[in-house]
Scaffold this active site. Structure first.
Site, PDB file in Angstrom:
ATOM      1  N   GLU A 154      -6.241  -4.357  -0.687  1.00  0.00           N
ATOM      2  CA  GLU A 154      -5.700  -4.110   0.654  1.00  0.00           C
ATOM      3  C   GLU A 154      -6.074  -2.694   1.046  1.00  0.00           C
ATOM      4  OE1 GLU A 154      -1.574  -4.897   1.190  1.00  0.00           O
ATOM      5  OE2 GLU A 154      -1.719  -6.917   0.358  1.00  0.00           O
ATOM      6  N   ASP A 166       6.546   0.805   6.498  1.00  0.00           N
ATOM      7  CA  ASP A 166       6.238   1.568   5.304  1.00  0.00           C
ATOM      8  C   ASP A 166       7.290   2.607   4.972  1.00  0.00           C
ATOM      9  OD1 ASP A 166       3.733   0.519   4.331  1.00  0.00           O
ATOM     10  OD2 ASP A 166       2.889   1.210   6.242  1.00  0.00           O
TER      11      ASP A 166
END
Ligand code: PLP
Lengths: 266, 610
Positions: A46, A57
């Protein structure tokens, strides 16, 4: 067809997919790290894009994004970086990890074109839920790119339709919250994953908070594989200075590789 | 949803086909003595070829008919709805419903004194209502309308009972616009779609077009035209669905409405007054200036309307932990206030930079028992506080209610906050009528996220009143230091919604600038984006200097210290008033008072007499 939808990835057991922030701390370092992760045993990669508002995040990946932005990291750079990594020998499937807004700015058609040219196989957009994804999913699919969907423990009755839309692989979010390290996981995850596997043929990978060798092995046993982000990004962060200096970079990349090898060893 | 349309008095297959092709939602057939009376077998034949899915609902109109005849007719004609148009009692209606399972029974109420009470008698008996003009022949269809000022009362009662309601009597293409201003649930039209004695297809189409123009956003996907939606991590999707469902169910309950009404009135100080600003009018020249005094509310700004309403909703949903984001601290203070009042725990996320600039509000929130969490990510202001609040919500979605402070965020928030703020506009419409006998030529409000503006504008949409939202031009539109999202931004997604955004070439969102802490948000509510692009609302920008100038004017001329946010709306009034005549009124949403800003004002104006 892309590298994700090939039998090599689709049928392999105990998949391991690391996440890294492209351009952290420089694109040159990132491409070296990408190849090192492949050598350490990554089955796919990724490739994160720095963004001003990474809603999904936690602090570790936010910091990585900031480090990357300091050296000019952004979506065009992330695309160029993947091209470079392919030249350096990266051959595993690569997934672009970006939020909706950079894609809107770039233009989805232009992005699809450039992703193919750079050697991407799929894309993961954490703030694009199923309901908003139809148009884009079709466009990516028509062009042989996979739009990887996410399912969370709170998805409940949404699980079936999301699972059935999956292409490439399916990302099961192992804990409520943002990316980051965790020490414990809920008991019901195994049941959830089994339920998802009933609805879809593609591998179901578990991620969010997976930090230790024990975690990796556990999730590789109850799911088709594990995704590790923050734990690796944190190691890369520790090596910032060494990675910025061309004389010490190779050793720093080696240390990151050893860390990952230990993380996934049986 | 747009108003539902029932075309009544269908008399041929051609009528049925035309009405359906025009897009009617309901078809009405008369089974009582009338020139429009039809036979059930004919109705069956005319409607046989209509598609089974999604077809218009067939309604049979009866006047004091025998139950057995009705049952037989409903069967033969294939009716979906029985409309009792005579003197049937609730007992009759109830019995009919029992006898005819699967068929709904509507009751016609004739507009006269006591009509509302009569509606209440049919609660739990009638599946829906139709309010018609009282005429000598109870069949109606005479082309006379009743006084539509009463429509909202009827609508409210039907909404309370949770059933549909049609307005009937004398509706034509010519007067439909007038009726639509009252937001009826449905229109029942018979003589208005006839020419001579025949139904007229063109008239049907004209009526349908008029109702299609009715403003009905967001749609079921949470979109305002192109804008809005739900761009959030999957983890939150279930919570948003749950919130939307709870919002619709709980806010329809009488107990919720009563409790909220009580809090707004006895605790927050609603209704707020409209003040005529005579000296300001004289100084600016032109339009008569009126101020909608949201500054008089408890905690000093409109934000409390939304905080109390969402807080009550949270309480009824059984959530005990409230989180909120705040920039200037106004929404944080309003939320902390509500949480103290309702006994809920409260966490407010605030950027470290903003905490420094708004020390007093931080103290106020803590005094009210809220926990203020310092946000260190990103630029450490409102945008980052919002990100952090969303991150916290993702991790604690089961127990936490996220109380968003403006018409921003993923659906259903922009809709919820707008509906909780519309009290500003609803009151204004009533009060302007009382005070001036007419509505203003223009209504003005400042726009940060856009909640006080949506509250003021929403009830005025499509009413002919010019609507103007004011953004912050900061140090000037030709400088990078502004917060004029609509004028300078590009389409993008932030905090879960597609709207306009101040961003760089790669889609990174950056910090806007305005002297007012409540207007420096890089995005804007998605509904404003839609209203701007569809030309329904005008948007202008004013600079820091213009705003401060208008702020001083209001202080000196009217003895009112407005918030700096609000002063932006006043600065526009200063510009625009002259273009009107003395016969016109200009209404400004005075969104908040300036006590919170005294420190900034003192720094800018030097505290000295001029
Ligand atoms: C007095 C006042 N007016 C306006 C605003 C801007 O918010 P909105 O555009 O949501 O009304 C604020 C925000 O803090 C405010 O305090």
């Amino acid at each position: 067809m892309n590298r994700l939808t090939q039998p090599g990835f689709q049928t392999k057991d105990a998949l391991f997919v690391p996440y890294m922030m492209s351009g952290d701390p420089t694109m040159d370092a990132s491409t070296d790290i990408a190849v090192a992760l492949q050598e350490a045993g990554a089955d796919a990669l990724e490739w994160g894009v720095p963004f001003s508002d990474p809603l999904a995040d936690g602090p570790v990946i936010q910091e990585a994004g900031k480090r990357a932005q300091k050296t000019g990291g952004n979506l065009p750079q992330a695309l160029a970086g993947m091209k470079e990594a392919r030249k350096k020998g990266l051959h595993i499937p690569a997934v672009l990890f970006t939020y909706v807004n950079p894609v809107l700015t770039y233009g989805v058609e232009a992005l699809i074109h450039d992703m193919k040219e750079s050697g991407f196989d799929g894309i993961l957009i954490p703030d694009l839920p199923y309901e908003e994804s139809t148009d884009w999913r079709e466009k990516f699919l028509e062009n042989g790119l996979s739009l990887v969907p996410l399912i969370a423990p709170s998805s409940q009755n949404r699980t079936e339709k999301i699972s059935k839309s999956a292409d490439g692989f399916l990302y099961y979010v192992t804990s409520l919250g943002v990316t980051g390290e965790r020490t414990s996981f809920s008991e019901k995850i195994a049941d959830d994953i089994a339920a998802i596997q009933n609805f879809t043929e593609v591998p179901v990978l578990a991620g969010f908070g997976i930090t230790t060798n024990e975690h990796v092995r556990h999730f590789q046993s109850i799911a088709d594989g594990a995704i590790v982000g923050s734990a690796i990004v944190k190691e890369i962060g520790k090596e910032e200075e060494a990675l910025l200096d061309s004389r010490t970079r190779a050793d720093a990349v080696k240390r990151i590789k050893s860390f990952v090898e230990a993380l996934i060893s049986y | 949803m747009r108003p539902q349309i029932k075309f009544c008095g269908m008399r041929s297959k051609k009528d049925v086909v035309n009405a359906c092709s025009a897009g009617a939602d309901y078809l009405g057939f008369i089974f009582a003595p009338s020139k429009r009376r039809v036979r059930p077998e004919d109705v069956c034949e005319w409607t046989a070829e209509l598609p089974q899915n999604n077809r218009a609902l067939l309604t049979g109109v009866f006047v004091d008919e025998e139950e057995t005849t009705i049952i037989q007719t409903a069967k033969t004609a294939g009716l979906d709805i029985i409309q009792c148009h005579g003197n049937e009692t609730s007992v009759d209606v109830h019995a009919m419903k029992t006898a005819l399972s699967g068929v709904q029974v509507f009751k016609t109420i004739h507009h006269e004194s006591g009509a509302l009470l009569r509606m209440k008698e049919f609660e739990n008996a009638a599946d829906g209502f139709l309010v018609d003009t009282k005429t000598e022949h109870s069949m109606g269809g005479t082309g006379t309308a009743f006084d539509w000022d009463a429509v909202p009362e009827y609508s409210e009662e039907a909404k309370r009972q949770g059933v549909p309601i049609f307005i009937a009597g004398g509706i034509t293409a010519g007067n439909a616009d007038e009726l639509l201003k009252y937001h009826p649930w449905g229109l029942d039209i018979s003589s208005g779609i006839e020419t001579g004695d025949e139904k007229d297809y063109r008239k049907m189409v004209t009526i349908m077009k008029k109702t299609a123009n009715v403003y009905a956003f967001p749609d079921e996907l949470g979109r305002f035209g192109d804008f809005g939606g739900k761009y959030v991590p999957e983890t939150l999707m279930y919570a948003l669905t749950q919130l939307e469902e709870a919002y619709h169910t709980i806010t329809a309950e009488e107990s919720f409405k009563a409790e909220l009404q009580q809090e707004l009135k006895r605790y927050a100080g609603r209704p707020t007054e409209i003040t005529y600003a005579g000296s300001l009018t004289e100084a600016y020249g032109g339009a008569q200036i009126y101020l909608k005094r949201e500054d008089l509310l408890h905690t000093g700004a409109h934000k409390i309307n939304n905080a109390l309403a969402q807080g009550l909703l949270a309480k009824k949903m059984g959530k005990t932990e409230i989180i909120a984001e705040t920039g200037a601290g106004q929404h944080g203070v309003a939320t902390a206030t509500m949480a103290a009042r309702f006994g809920l725990s409260c966490k407010v996320f605030m950027g470290a930079e903003d905490m420094k600039r708004q020390e007093l509000n931080v103290f106020r929130m803590r005094l009210l028992g809220a926990e203020v969490l310092e946000v260190q990510s990103g630029g450490k202001t409102l945008k980052d506080a919002t990100n952090e609040a969303i991150r916290h919500w993702v991790a604690n979605v089961d127990t936490t209610f996220y109380l968003i402070g403006s018409v921003v965020g993923p659906h259903p928030y922009p809709m919820i906050v707008r509906n909780f703020q519309r009290v500003i506009g609803d009151e204004s419409i009533r009060q302007m009528e009382e005070i001036c006998g007419k509505q203003p030529a223009e209504a003005v409000a400042c726009v940060g996220g856009g909640s006080n503006a949506m509250g003021m504008f929403y009830p005025y949409i499509n009413s002919g009143v010019r609507l103007t939202g004011i953004e912050a031009a900061g140090k000037g539109m030709d400088t990078p230091d502004h917060a004029a999202t609509l004028s300078k931004g590009r389409k993008g997604v932030l905090h879960g919604a597609l709207s306009y955004l101040i961003q760089d070439d790669h889609g990174n969102v950056f910090e806007p600038y305005s002297i007012s802490a409540g207007l420096d948000y890089p995005g804007i509510g998605p509904e404003h984006a839609h209203l701007r692009d569809s030309g329904i609302v005008n948007y202008e920008a004013v600079t820091d200097d213009e705003a401060m100038d208008a702020l001083e004017d209001l202080c000196r001329l009217e003895g009112i210290l407005p918030a700096i946010e609000t002063a932006h709306a006043l600065a526009y009034v200063k510009r625009a008033a002259k273009s009107y005549s003395e016969d016109d009124a200009l209404l400004v949403c005075l969104s908040g008072r300036g006590d919170k800003d005294v420190h900034t004002i003192q720094q800018v104006l030097g505290g000295a007499d001029k």
